[in-house]
Structures are given as C-alpha cells and as structure tokens.
Design an enzyme around this catalytic site. Structure first.
Site, mmCIF file in Angstrom:
data_model
loop_
_atom_site.group_PDB
_atom_site.id
_atom_site.type_symbol
_atom_site.label_atom_id
_atom_site.label_comp_id
_atom_site.label_asym_id
_atom_site.label_seq_id
_atom_site.Cartn_x
_atom_site.Cartn_y
_atom_site.Cartn_z
ATOM 1 N N ARG A 68 0.830 -1.204 0.000
ATOM 2 C CA ARG A 68 0.000 0.000 0.000
ATOM 3 C C ARG A 68 0.866 1.256 0.000
ATOM 4 O O ARG A 68 0.549 2.242 -0.654
ATOM 5 C CB ARG A 68 -0.930 -0.001 1.221
ATOM 6 C CG ARG A 68 -1.973 1.100 1.121
ATOM 7 C CD ARG A 68 -2.916 1.097 2.285
ATOM 8 N NE ARG A 68 -2.353 1.843 3.401
ATOM 9 C CZ ARG A 68 -3.005 2.099 4.523
ATOM 10 N NH1 ARG A 68 -4.203 1.621 4.712
ATOM 11 N NH2 ARG A 68 -2.431 2.802 5.480
ATOM 12 N N ASN A 110 -12.647 14.384 1.649
ATOM 13 C CA ASN A 110 -13.451 13.196 1.351
ATOM 14 C C ASN A 110 -14.907 13.520 1.635
ATOM 15 O O ASN A 110 -15.203 14.406 2.435
ATOM 16 C CB ASN A 110 -12.988 12.033 2.233
ATOM 17 C CG ASN A 110 -13.748 10.750 1.939
ATOM 18 O OD1 ASN A 110 -13.984 10.414 0.774
ATOM 19 N ND2 ASN A 110 -14.153 10.047 2.979
ATOM 20 N N HIS A 112 -18.535 11.632 2.856
ATOM 21 C CA HIS A 112 -19.006 10.404 3.493
ATOM 22 C C HIS A 112 -20.521 10.481 3.655
ATOM 23 O O HIS A 112 -21.041 11.502 4.120
ATOM 24 C CB HIS A 112 -18.316 10.259 4.864
ATOM 25 C CG HIS A 112 -18.708 9.001 5.556
ATOM 26 N ND1 HIS A 112 -18.197 7.776 5.196
ATOM 27 C CD2 HIS A 112 -19.597 8.767 6.553
ATOM 28 C CE1 HIS A 112 -18.741 6.840 5.957
ATOM 29 N NE2 HIS A 112 -19.590 7.414 6.782
ATOM 30 N N ASP A 144 -7.518 12.447 7.280
ATOM 31 C CA ASP A 144 -6.363 12.137 8.130
ATOM 32 C C ASP A 144 -6.107 10.632 8.017
ATOM 33 O O ASP A 144 -6.673 9.976 7.145
ATOM 34 C CB ASP A 144 -6.572 12.633 9.573
ATOM 35 C CG ASP A 144 -7.674 11.887 10.297
ATOM 36 O OD1 ASP A 144 -8.192 10.887 9.745
ATOM 37 O OD2 ASP A 144 -8.009 12.292 11.421
HETATM 38 C C1 GRF Z 1 -20.790 8.642 -2.225
HETATM 39 O O1 GRF Z 1 -21.982 8.258 -1.590
HETATM 40 C C2 GRF Z 1 -19.768 9.101 -1.233
HETATM 41 O O2 GRF Z 1 -20.343 9.648 -0.090
HETATM 42 C C3 GRF Z 1 -19.033 7.822 -0.894
HETATM 43 O O3 GRF Z 1 -18.977 7.120 -2.092
HETATM 44 C C4 GRF Z 1 -20.100 7.458 -2.899
HETATM 45 C C5 GRF Z 1 -19.590 7.787 -4.263
HETATM 46 O O4 GRF Z 1 -20.634 7.953 -5.182
HETATM 47 N N1 GRF Z 1 -17.726 8.128 -0.330
HETATM 48 P P1 GRF Z 1 -20.329 8.373 -6.675
HETATM 49 O O5 GRF Z 1 -19.306 7.373 -7.233
HETATM 50 O O6 GRF Z 1 -19.805 9.761 -6.678
HETATM 51 O O7 GRF Z 1 -21.644 8.245 -7.393
#
Ligand code: GRF
Length: 203
Positions: A68, A110, A112, A144
């Site tokens: 990784r 990111n 989420h 992070d």
């Molecule tokens: C989203 O729901 C995001 O919150 C999560 O992954 C999903 C990505 O969706 N981290 P997309 O590929 O942008 O349609």
C-alpha cells in the site's frame, strides 16, 4: 483574477460526484480546474465520465505495486508532478496511507454518506438505516490517517422518512452530496476554510 485551484479527483466507482463537481466548475460556481482524475479501478464509470468532459485520466492498479505504501507513493508523485493544490476523494475505496496524508494534509477532502462521527466505514447508509436513526446525512471532511475521522468541513442532515428503504434514502443523500461537495470545494478554493486543530473554521 487569481488562477483556478488545481484539483485532482480520485474515484473508484460510478463517479456521480465527480461529474457533479465538474459541472459546478463548468458553470463557474467553483474557481477550480480538474487537472486529473485518478482511479484504482480501470472499469470505474468515473473514468468514462471524466473522459467525456475532457478531463485527463489515469488508472493506477494496486496489483502493480508490492504494498500500500508503494501504491500511495506513486499516487503522491503523480499529484505532486501535476502541481495539485486540492485532492478530492469522491467514492475512492482505498484507505489513504501516511505518506499521502502527510503530503496533502489540509488539502485532501473526502465525502461520506453519514453524519460523522456516526456510521464511519463503507456501509454507512445501510448501517444508519438498519440502526433506525431518524436523521442521517452527509459529511465533507479533510482526510487524516483514520477511516472517516478527519476534521469536518461541512455537513448536511437528511431525514429518514417512514416509507424510506435504503435506496430511496441513499438517493436523497446523494442529492445532499451534490449540494455540499462543490460548496466545500468552493470555500477551500476561495481561501475560506481555516484548519485549526480538529476544527475547520469557515471564514
Ligand atoms: C458517495 O456516496 C460518497 O459519499 C461515498 O462514495 C459514494 C460515491 O458515489 N464516499 P459516486 O461514485 O460519486 O456516485
């Protein structure tokens, strides 16, 4: 006028957030330019969406690297060579290692699909739905070394309705994502986010 912020988007899947961010940029709502879209998955629809918008793409396959750390080192080099100022993870299904986090700390976001710190991890919508919460939502945060633990930039709540199933809930969560991710990126690009310890001030 200052030049647009140089973005990279990392995506592993369908790429609807990538597309929505690209659209917001094209419409002039976000002062940025997507210099490159990178994926760990050569079959990601995100790559096709990027290509159709004229965004340069690159596939970096984990199988081609011994560890990784070696993989992340390659990603960091690509980002640095392209002079990327902000890294946007949009459905990127890999944990980001120490080197990459340190190289872009405070410059990597990111999104989420839950109200962190509730329901971190890869099944956030399912976990929240099955838990029976009445309100969930979306979080944009700086990255992070933890899993979904970085300083929070923006959040939007989404109510769970009585007749929701997981899919209908996720559809509304996606709509919230399409509102707050471009907004968080805009704030960063305009110099309106200030990272102070665990907190992100919007100034
Ligand atoms: C989203 O729901 C995001 O919150 C999560 O992954 C999903 C990505 O969706 N981290 P997309 O590929 O942008 O349609």
């Amino acid at each position: 006028m200052t030049s647009p912020t140089r973005l990279a988007i990392l995506a592993s899947g369908s790429g609807t957030n990538l597309e929505n961010i690209a659209k917001a940029i094209d419409e002039g709502a976000v002062p940025a330019k997507i210099e490159i879209a990178i994926s760990d998955n050569e079959e990601a629809c995100a790559l096709e969406r990027a290509r159709r918008r004229g965004i340069p793409t690159k596939v970096v396959r984990p199988a081609d690297f011994p560890s990784r750390d070696a993989y992340d080192h390659e990603i960091a080099s690509i980002l640095q060579d392209a002079k990327i100022e902000l890294v946007v993870l949009a459905g990127y299904m890999r944990l980001v290692g120490k080197e990459l986090v340190e190289a872009f700390y405070g410059r990597m976001m990111n999104i989420h699909p839950a109200l962190l710190p509730a329901f971190p991890g890869t099944h956030a919508v399912k976990d929240a739905f099955e838990y029976g919460v009445k309100v969930t939502g979306v979080t944009v945060h700086f990255v992070d070394e933890g899993e979904d633990t970085g300083p929070i930039i923006l959040q939007e709540a989404v109510r769970v309705e009585e007749d929701d199933d997981e899919d209908s809930l996720y559809a509304r969560i996606h709509q919230a994502e399409y509102r707050i991710y471009p907004e968080a990126i805009r704030l960063f690009c305009e110099g309106k986010t200030r990272l102070e310890g665990r907190k992100v001030r919007i100034i």
